[in-house]
Structure formats: structure tokens, C-alpha cells
Design an enzyme around this catalytic site. Structure first.
Site, mmCIF file in Angstrom:
data_model
loop_
_atom_site.group_PDB
_atom_site.id
_atom_site.type_symbol
_atom_site.label_atom_id
_atom_site.label_comp_id
_atom_site.label_asym_id
_atom_site.label_seq_id
_atom_site.Cartn_x
_atom_site.Cartn_y
_atom_site.Cartn_z
ATOM 1 N N CYS A 2 50.368 2.772 -6.556
ATOM 2 C CA CYS A 2 49.864 1.656 -7.344
ATOM 3 C C CYS A 2 51.033 0.831 -7.848
ATOM 4 O O CYS A 2 52.171 1.275 -7.845
ATOM 5 C CB CYS A 2 49.067 2.177 -8.526
ATOM 6 S SG CYS A 2 47.828 3.374 -8.056
ATOM 7 N N ARG A 27 51.654 -2.597 -2.997
ATOM 8 C CA ARG A 27 51.642 -1.166 -3.327
ATOM 9 C C ARG A 27 50.237 -0.607 -3.471
ATOM 10 O O ARG A 27 50.040 0.595 -3.538
ATOM 11 C CB ARG A 27 52.395 -0.930 -4.649
ATOM 12 C CG ARG A 27 53.868 -1.147 -4.552
ATOM 13 C CD ARG A 27 54.513 -0.857 -5.876
ATOM 14 N NE ARG A 27 54.622 0.558 -6.129
ATOM 15 C CZ ARG A 27 55.693 1.284 -5.856
ATOM 16 N NH1 ARG A 27 56.740 0.726 -5.312
ATOM 17 N NH2 ARG A 27 55.730 2.573 -6.120
ATOM 18 N N TRP A 75 45.620 1.709 -5.975
ATOM 19 C CA TRP A 75 45.310 2.283 -4.659
ATOM 20 C C TRP A 75 44.617 3.592 -4.978
ATOM 21 O O TRP A 75 45.237 4.536 -5.447
ATOM 22 C CB TRP A 75 46.596 2.499 -3.870
ATOM 23 C CG TRP A 75 46.374 2.969 -2.469
ATOM 24 C CD1 TRP A 75 46.142 2.195 -1.362
ATOM 25 C CD2 TRP A 75 46.383 4.322 -2.006
ATOM 26 N NE1 TRP A 75 45.999 2.999 -0.258
ATOM 27 C CE2 TRP A 75 46.131 4.300 -0.615
ATOM 28 C CE3 TRP A 75 46.555 5.554 -2.624
ATOM 29 C CZ2 TRP A 75 46.072 5.451 0.157
ATOM 30 C CZ3 TRP A 75 46.486 6.711 -1.853
ATOM 31 C CH2 TRP A 75 46.253 6.650 -0.483
ATOM 32 N N ASN A 101 50.436 5.488 -12.253
ATOM 33 C CA ASN A 101 50.598 5.618 -10.809
ATOM 34 C C ASN A 101 50.888 7.087 -10.542
ATOM 35 O O ASN A 101 51.800 7.638 -11.147
ATOM 36 C CB ASN A 101 51.776 4.744 -10.352
ATOM 37 C CG ASN A 101 52.104 4.926 -8.882
ATOM 38 O OD1 ASN A 101 51.276 5.430 -8.115
ATOM 39 N ND2 ASN A 101 53.299 4.521 -8.493
ATOM 40 N N GLY A 102 50.098 7.724 -9.662
ATOM 41 C CA GLY A 102 50.355 9.133 -9.358
ATOM 42 C C GLY A 102 49.062 9.926 -9.365
ATOM 43 O O GLY A 102 47.967 9.353 -9.283
ATOM 44 N N GLU A 483 55.643 4.786 17.951
ATOM 45 C CA GLU A 483 55.750 3.743 16.929
ATOM 46 C C GLU A 483 54.904 2.521 17.305
ATOM 47 O O GLU A 483 54.246 1.927 16.447
ATOM 48 C CB GLU A 483 57.234 3.366 16.741
ATOM 49 C CG GLU A 483 57.533 2.210 15.812
ATOM 50 C CD GLU A 483 57.043 2.394 14.371
ATOM 51 O OE1 GLU A 483 56.610 3.492 13.999
ATOM 52 O OE2 GLU A 483 57.075 1.398 13.629
ATOM 53 N N LYS A 487 51.921 1.071 14.976
ATOM 54 C CA LYS A 487 51.871 -0.317 14.487
ATOM 55 C C LYS A 487 50.524 -0.932 14.815
ATOM 56 O O LYS A 487 49.901 -1.585 13.985
ATOM 57 C CB LYS A 487 52.962 -1.191 15.142
ATOM 58 C CG LYS A 487 54.367 -1.046 14.658
ATOM 59 C CD LYS A 487 54.655 -1.636 13.297
ATOM 60 C CE LYS A 487 54.444 -0.631 12.211
ATOM 61 N NZ LYS A 487 55.524 0.276 11.907
ATOM 62 N N GLU A 490 47.604 0.666 12.708
ATOM 63 C CA GLU A 490 47.568 0.443 11.260
ATOM 64 C C GLU A 490 47.226 -0.989 10.886
ATOM 65 O O GLU A 490 46.604 -1.215 9.857
ATOM 66 C CB GLU A 490 48.845 0.923 10.564
ATOM 67 C CG GLU A 490 50.086 0.153 10.867
ATOM 68 C CD GLU A 490 51.323 0.740 10.174
ATOM 69 O OE1 GLU A 490 51.203 1.313 9.092
ATOM 70 O OE2 GLU A 490 52.405 0.591 10.737
ATOM 71 N N HIS A 506 48.832 15.763 32.342
ATOM 72 C CA HIS A 506 48.375 17.017 31.744
ATOM 73 C C HIS A 506 47.169 16.792 30.830
ATOM 74 O O HIS A 506 46.841 17.651 30.016
ATOM 75 C CB HIS A 506 49.523 17.672 30.971
ATOM 76 C CG HIS A 506 50.688 17.996 31.865
ATOM 77 N ND1 HIS A 506 50.633 18.942 32.857
ATOM 78 C CD2 HIS A 506 51.921 17.448 31.948
ATOM 79 C CE1 HIS A 506 51.782 18.976 33.505
ATOM 80 N NE2 HIS A 506 52.583 18.080 32.977
ATOM 81 N N LYS A 605 52.210 0.526 0.543
ATOM 82 C CA LYS A 605 53.583 0.465 1.016
ATOM 83 C C LYS A 605 54.373 1.722 0.701
ATOM 84 O O LYS A 605 55.171 2.182 1.497
ATOM 85 C CB LYS A 605 54.263 -0.755 0.395
ATOM 86 C CG LYS A 605 55.681 -0.992 0.884
ATOM 87 C CD LYS A 605 55.680 -1.409 2.340
ATOM 88 C CE LYS A 605 57.059 -1.516 2.910
ATOM 89 N NZ LYS A 605 57.028 -1.508 4.386
HETATM 90 C C1 F6R Z 1 54.157 2.529 8.904
HETATM 91 C C2 F6R Z 1 54.832 2.875 7.675
HETATM 92 C C3 F6R Z 1 54.679 4.255 7.165
HETATM 93 C C4 F6R Z 1 55.968 4.706 6.458
HETATM 94 C C5 F6R Z 1 55.759 6.069 5.784
HETATM 95 C C6 F6R Z 1 57.026 6.586 5.146
HETATM 96 O O1 F6R Z 1 54.409 1.210 9.277
HETATM 97 O O2 F6R Z 1 55.469 2.064 7.057
HETATM 98 O O3 F6R Z 1 54.337 5.153 8.182
HETATM 99 O O4 F6R Z 1 56.999 4.774 7.397
HETATM 100 O O5 F6R Z 1 54.755 5.961 4.830
HETATM 101 O O6 F6R Z 1 57.492 5.696 4.186
HETATM 102 P P1 F6R Z 1 58.991 5.715 3.683
HETATM 103 O O7 F6R Z 1 59.851 5.319 4.841
HETATM 104 O O8 F6R Z 1 59.051 4.741 2.558
HETATM 105 O O9 F6R Z 1 59.285 7.124 3.271
#
Ligand code: F6R
Length: 610
Positions: A2, A27, A75, A101-102, A483, A487, A490, A506, A605
């Protein structure tokens, strides 16, 4: 996850809170609210479910004014994203307001204890117990009541509390998620990240775990967990606030994709000299002794950062000959991991605040490992618990989907591989110089890929209707397949799966028909022929093939439906280049499908809860 803001000073508080929340909306964004204490000493609260714009409308219809207050974007963890569950929460008398937050793990137990004493709860949140506890302990000293409350809490939290009975004062505390206090002139700010305070001050104090701060317009006093006074050590933030804005791009994600050449250059500056072959990773505290005594390197991260770790494993094992284990931080922390004597554990984390990554690195430390962190946020918890830090100089990344943080993580991992190789005598000076020379070309090459954005958008138009995708690659490009798939899913909500190309037969090859496009990563490398065969196998089953290939590759064009090219490079650097067209592809597919690119559903984020 949050976003939290707080302000105490001489200005009208609501615009400051709203501006701060706007900068933190990445966030968490399923509901928002503010609490403001006015000059008459009463607390006004406005909250709204949904995005911040709903709160702004609410405030326009029913304004608030005051001199100090707190705000929050949520969040959801406990309780649906409704107005009742939105923060701030209040005590029964409406005199104390709190944002959090938490996660409070023992909230059910605390809640029943409070209910037995007659407290009525109006939300489903874990947060509400905190404000009722503060109220129950309040005897005219807000900081003391908060301190007593913290003793009851199990879990993680960053909180800010305001009381109508103690004018011009905010109390904040953290255990886990970050709290930043911005230091102004006759005014002070509190936030869960730096962007909200940057427009007012560059001098900030990052609270440590267990600390509590009392913030008034003229003073910030900090106590440690035992209530002892602690000196507030200010740090200066050097980011340009403009870099935290969109700068003319439609989305932060697109801006951040375009910023990659600069971000990579910035991550190299001051660290490498391609003319002399020198690599200086000073802050990592890596010397010859450590490089030669290190028994293994454990790379720990989540999501995109975990993908960076997978690429790092290939580089470090090949160039430096150090055994590397890669773990999902969320698995490592719970699986009784074996950590060899002489191990180094390295957290890879953009935010430096990811709960799983912090827990995993602490676990590794408890088991005797030395700790490193590759991180993008100065002063974050990961950087503070580590013995060595390598900062990715990506600047603030606001889009939830990580792009420039990922490629700068790769850059830093490559530098570690080269430095280890040098210190362990595995690469000659000439071999290092050759690599540094090619590394320095990468930003320009990425500029060339980004310039193909229109072509990639056109490919996105052709593939946007598919309901699922397979991404395949081998060797260093297998993590990039993962990756690329992450992308796409998400931000566009299309199911996508990354797979090692050699594993297709396989099992996953059973999926292929004309409704399943294959994104094949096949630039020139010693595995090129093998990947090309896997692509032909897919084509023979009517798969739609989208190849990422080296510029000028005529061979793949024969059996690819679409082809995106990356410049010719040392095969070692293909992961950095091949990531970029995949980022743009996901971006344009998501935009075409009308998705909220910067704030995809259900994500946040910075994942500061488990
Ligand atoms: C995907 C993404 C997440 C972060 C993950 C770890 O685009 O951003 O998968 O990579 O939540 O976050 P950090 O790097 O901040 O530990």
C-alpha cells in the site's frame, strides 16, 4: 504494497496528501482515503473504493481542510476493496486515525480480545485492530500508546497515526515495509517511498525496522524498539523529480522501456573502464580473497528479479567458474536450505523491500552466508542488511511491470561475473576488455531496437487475438522466454508460458496448433541450430511462429510468420537485447486490448507482504 503519506506543517494538507498518493498509486490502487485534523481539533475522513480518482471526486463533492493528516492507497490483503475497508481507520471515539501497510498475523486473536472488551469493528481489515489498541492504551501520550500497541502486534507493518488530541503531531513506525520521513522547513513529510516528498525536499530519513518516529512541523525524534532515542540520520536523494513523471510518454512502462539505454549506461559509469579493462565494484566489497574463497553463490529473488538470477547463473558459472544456485526467495525461506561454508547469498530486488526476498536473505545469513544485494533503491532494507551492495542505476521505476530494473539487474550481474572472473584469474585482460567494449555498445543497440517500436506494434496487432502464447529459448535465452511470458501475462492477462525450447517435445508440443503462437528466441549462438529445429517442429504443427533473431537472418524468415530483429552481438549479451522487443510486444498487445498497463489488476509494485 500500500501507499502511505503523512504531512504536518503550515500548508493546506489535502492537496499535499492527494499529490503524494498520486505518486504512490502504483503501490496499490483498489481503494484510497485521507484523514485530516482541522484547526478546531476534529478529524475528517474521506474514503473511496476503486482508484484514487474516486477519492478525488469524493473530496471535490465534500471537501476537507486542515493542517495535518494522513493518506493511503490500498492493495487489499484482509477484506474486500470496499469503502469500509479502505484506510484510514478510526477508533470508536473518532479521535485517532491510522493508516497501515503490511499484515498483522495475530489480528484475529487481538480482535476477539478487543471485542470481548466491547469494541465494535466496522471493517474486515487486520488494520482496524491497531487503531483500537492505540486508543485503548492512550493516556495523553500518542507515541507511548503506539509503542505499547506495537508490542502486541505480530506481523509486518508500516503505520502512521494522527490524534485530534495531540495537534500537529504524527507518529509513525515500521517493522518490515518502508517508511521515509522527508525533512522540510517548518514542515515534515512521511511516505512509504521517496517520490511523494521529492517535490518538497531531498533530505530524507529512512526508518529502520523496530523504530518509531514522532514527527511535528519542527522536529523529528526517533526511538528504537526499546524506546531509546536514536539520532535521525538524513540522506540526500539525488534523483531528478522529473524522471519520476511520464515525460510525454503515454505510460510509465513505455517511458521506462525507452530509458533502458540511459539506465544501463548509468549502471556502467564509474564502474568500468573499457580502455584499461578495469572493473570497480567498490560497494560490493568483493576482493581477491572473497572471490577465491567463495564456495558458492546463492542468487535469491522473486518474479522478474528471479529471471535475472537465472541469467546470472549462466554468466557467473561460465565466466568465473563459481557454482551458482538460484532460488525463488519464497521457496528458499521455507525449505530448510543447505548453505555451504563460504557461501555468498545475493538478493536481487528492484525495490529492496520484497518481503520474501528479505526473509530469504536473512535465512541465508543465519546459515552463515555473507550477503550481497543488487538493488535499485538507495536506503532500502535489502541494502541495509547486506555486507555488499551493487546499485542498479535505473532511477525510479513506476510501471508495475519491471523493465529497466530488469535490464540493469542483468548489467550488474554481468559485471559481477566479469569481476569474479578477473579476481579468480579466469579471463585475460584482453578477454575482459573485449567484453567491456561490447558491453559499452549495448545502450546504442537498445536504442536501435526501441526505434522499431512501430514495427513491434504492428506485430502486436497481428497477434493480439490469441488466447495463449508459448515463449521458447535455450541457454541464456531460456530465462528471457520466462520473462517474456511473465510480461505478457501480467499486463495483458493473456496466458503465456515460458519453456526451454529443448523441452517442447517432452510435453508442451501437444498444445501447438494454429491457435497457439510460439515466440522463439533464436539469435545467433552455439544453440541457434537447435532452437531453429524446435521452431520447425512447431511450424510443422501449424504453430504461428514469431521469431526474435539476429538482424539479417534469412534462414529463420523462411519458416517464421513474423520476425523481430536484434543487432548482432556477442552471444553472452543476447539476453539484454532480446528482452527489449518482448517488453514492447507485451506493452503494445496490452494497450491494444485496453488494459491498464501501468497498474495491472491484482498487482502492486512493491510486494512487502508474503
Ligand atoms: C514483474 C515484477 C515482479 C517483481 C517481483 C520482485 O514485472 O516486477 O515480478 O520482479 O515482485 O520485486 P523486487 O525486484 O522489487 O524484489
Amino acid at each position: 504494497m500500500c501507499g502511505i503519506v503523512g504531512y504536518v506543517g503550515h500548508r493546506d494538507v489535502v492537496p499535499i496528501l492527494l499529490e503524494g498518493l498520486t505518486r504512490l498509486e502504483y503501490r496499490g490502487y483498489d481503494s484510497a482515503g485521507v484523514a485530516v485534523v482541522d484547526r478546531g481539533g476534529s478529524v475528517g475522513i474521506r474514503r473511496a473504493a476503486g482508484k484514487l480518482v474516486n477519492l478525488k471526486t469524493e473530496l471535490a463533492d465534500d471537501p476537507l481542510a486542515g493542517a495535518y493528516g494522513i493518506g493511503h492507497t490500498r492493495w487489499a490483503t484482509h477484506g474486500k476493496p470496499t469503502t469500509e475497508n479502505a484506510h484510514p481507520h478510526q477508533d470508536a471515539a473518532g479521535r485517532i486515525a491510522l493508516v497501515h501497510n503490511g499484515i498483522i498475523e495475530n489480528f484475529l486473536e487481538l480482535r476477539s480480545g478487543l471485542e470481548e472488551r466491547g469494541v465494535e469493528f466496522v471493517s474486515e481489515t487486520d488494520t482496524e485492530v491497531i487503531v483500537h489498541l492505540v486508543s485503548s492504551y492512550y493516556e495523553g501520550d500518542l507515541a507511548a500508546a503506539v509503542r505499547r500497541t506495537l508490542d502486541d502486534l505480530e506481523g509486518i507493518y508500516a503505520i502512521v497515526v494522527a490524534s485530534a488530541d495531540e495537534p500537529d503531531k504524527l507518529v509513525t513506525a515500521r517493522q518490515g515495509p518502508p517508511i521515509v520521513v522527508g525533512l522540510g522547513e517548518n514542515e515534515n513529510f512521511i511516505a512509504s517511498d521517496v517520490p511523494p516528498v521529492m517535490g518538497y525536499t531531498r533530505d530524507v530519513v529512512f526508518l529502520d525496522d523496530g523504530q518509531l518516529a514522532v514527527v511535528t512541523p519542527d522536529e523529528v525524534t526517533i526511538q528504537d524498539g526499546a524506546g531509546n532515542a536514536v539520532e535521525a540520520v538524513a540522506q540526500r536523494v539525488t534523483w531528478d523529480p522529473v524522471t519520476a513523471e511520464k515525460g510525454g510518454f503515454k505510460h510509465f512502462m513505455l517511458k521506462e522501456i525507452h530509458e533502458q539505454p540511459t539506465a544501463i549506461r548509468d549502471s556502467l559509469i564509474g564502474r568500468v573502464n573499457r580502455h584499461t579493462g578495469q572493473i570497480d565494484l567498490g560497494e560490493l566489497n568483493l576482493d581477491e580473497d572473497l572471490a577465491n574463497s567463495m564456495s558458492e553463490l546463492l542468487l535469491l529473488g522473486c518474479g522478474t528479479s528471479w529471471h535475472a538470477a537465472l541469467v546470472g547463473k549462466y554468466w557467473i558459472e561460465k565466466l568465473a567458474g563459481v557454482p551458482v544456485k538460484v532460488d525463488h526467495a519464497s521457496e528458499f525461506r521455507y525449505r530448510d536450505p543447505l548453505v555451504a561454508d563460504g557461501a555468498v547469498a545475493c538478493a536481487i530486488t528492484q525495490s529492496g523491500e520484497t518481503a520474501d526476498t528479505l526473509a530469504a536473505t536473512r535465512e541465508a545469513k543465519d546459515r552463515g552466508a555473507k550477503l550481497w544485494t543488487i538493488c535499485n533503491v538507495v536506503g532500502s532494507m535489502a541494502t541495509r542488511i547486506s555486507d555488499g551492495v551493487l546499485l542498479t542505476q535505473a532511477g525510479p521505476e513506476i510501471g508495475v511491470a519491471s523493465t529497466k530494473a530488469f535490464t540493469t539487474q542483468l548489467t550488474c550481474l554481468y559485471l559481477i561475473a566479469l569481476k569474479l572472473a578477473e579476481l579468480r584469474g579466469r579471463l585475460s585482460r584482453e578477454a575482459i576488455e573485449l567484453r567491456l567494449h561490447n558491453l559499452a555498445r549495448l545502450p546504442g543497440q537498445i536504442e536501435g531496437i526501441v526505434a522499431q517500436a512501430d514495427k513491434i506494434d504492428e506485430v502486436a496487432r497481428r497477434v493480439q487475438h490469441f488466447k495463449q502464447f508459448l515463449f521458447i529459448g535455450r541457454g541464456l535465452l531460456y530465462p528471457i522466454a520466462l520473462e517474456g511470458a511473465l510480461k505478457l501475462k501480467e499486463i495483458s492477462y493473456i496466458h503465456a508460458h515460458g519453456y526451454p525450447a529443448g523441452e517442447m517435445k517432452h510435453g508442451p508440443i501437444a498444445l501447438i496448433d494454429d491457435g497457439v503462437p510460439i515466440v522463439a528466441l533464436a539469435p545467433q549462438s552455439d544453440l541457434y541450430e537447435k532452437t531453429a529445429s524446435n521452431m520447425q517442429e512447431a511450424k510443422a504443427r501449424d504453430g504461428f511462429i514469431l521469431a526474435v533473431a539476429t538482424e539479417g537472418d534469412e534462414n529463420l524468415a523462411d519458416f517464421s510468420d513474423e520476425l523481430l530483429s536484434i543487432p548482432d552481438c556477442l552471444p553472452e549479451f543476447a539476453p539484454l537485447l532480446a528482452s527489449v522487443p518482448l517488453q514492447l510486444l507485451s506493452y503494445y498487445v496490452a494497450v491494444r486490448l485496453g488494459c491498464d498497463v501501468d497498474q495491472p489488476r491484482n498487482l502492486a509494485k512493491s510486494v512487502t507482504v508474503e
